[in-house]
Scaffold this motif. Sequence first.
Motif, PDB file in Angstrom:
ATOM      1  N   SER B  14       0.851  -1.188   0.000  1.00 41.04           N
ATOM      2  CA  SER B  14       0.000   0.000   0.000  1.00 41.04           C
ATOM      3  C   SER B  14       0.885   1.237   0.000  1.00 41.04           C
ATOM      4  N   GLU B  15       0.347   2.329  -0.518  1.00 43.34           N
ATOM      5  CA  GLU B  15       1.106   3.580  -0.505  1.00 43.34           C
ATOM      6  C   GLU B  15       1.563   3.910   0.914  1.00 43.34           C
ATOM      7  N   SER B  80       9.072   4.988   1.895  1.00 41.04           N
ATOM      8  CA  SER B  80       7.641   5.214   1.712  1.00 41.04           C
ATOM      9  C   SER B  80       7.328   5.185   0.214  1.00 41.04           C
ATOM     10  N   GLN B  82       5.194   5.061  -3.372  1.00 39.59           N
ATOM     11  CA  GLN B  82       4.066   5.754  -3.981  1.00 39.59           C
ATOM     12  C   GLN B  82       3.491   4.875  -5.090  1.00 39.59           C
ATOM     13  N   TRP B  83       2.261   5.177  -5.454  1.00 42.46           N
ATOM     14  CA  TRP B  83       1.608   4.430  -6.530  1.00 42.46           C
ATOM     15  C   TRP B  83       2.467   4.460  -7.804  1.00 42.46           C
ATOM     16  N   VAL B 115       1.927  -1.148  -6.211  1.00 45.29           N
ATOM     17  CA  VAL B 115       1.590  -0.281  -5.082  1.00 45.29           C
ATOM     18  C   VAL B 115       0.127   0.112  -5.210  1.00 45.29           C
ATOM     19  N   PRO B 117      -3.096   2.291  -4.355  1.00 45.94           N
ATOM     20  CA  PRO B 117      -3.326   3.669  -3.896  1.00 45.94           C
ATOM     21  C   PRO B 117      -4.156   3.708  -2.619  1.00 45.94           C
TER      22      PRO B 117
END
Lengths: 118, 117
Positions: B14-15, B80, B82-83, B115, B117
């Motif tokens: 997941s993001e 971290s 990101q999409w 990933v 969103p």
Amino acid sequence: DAMVIQNPRYQVTQFGKPVTLSCSQTLNHNVMYWYQQKSSQAPKLLFHYYDKDFNNEADTPDNFQSRRPNTSFCFLDIRSPGLGDAAMYLCATSRASITAGGPYNEQFFGPGTRLTVL
Amino acid sequence: AQSVSQHNHHVILSEAASLELGCNYSYGGTVNLFWYVQYPGQHLQLLLKYFSGDPLVKGIKGFEAEFIKSKFSFNLRKPSVQWSDTAEYFCAVNPLMIYNQGGKLIFGQGTELSVKP
């Protein structure tokens, strides 16, 4: 922008019919490579040119040949394509440099040519 | 024969989750190490590289990798995701051999990162 260009992006050929894939570069790199990438597999080096010197990988079939007429262009010739030769063919370039932790710097890849053999 | 192993074939996150992709290689000599990324429909692009010096290298888009020589590893990390990080990631090794003029890259099988969103 300086880049590695491959033509065509998609190539369809018939079993046993010779085919040529093309790669050109505007980076003025002295090393050019050809990789074969089959579905869900890692790219595998077929051969490379260091300037005009051709270096073949030991397990590259004789069916695969290459030409580099000048610094900018490199061709991959498949003399008699078989069904097993269907793959993505990637061209890459690098500049041999003994100052870059090398003697080789990173490789720059073209978008690839997807070859289908019918 | 030299080889490169990527332990994860498909990773779904997941993001904002943290990412670590494993890469191990088999070659006892000096190596150059790379991570390449291939976004959907695009060509292979260099994320980061290690030639020598600080074993923790930083690349583009917030990625970093750590070379641990004793473990023959070069794991990729991002704190971290990101999409837009959805892509296939390839670890590659260039074994430096006296007789090898070509800067040959040996690739791992790739890890597909999805990933959500």
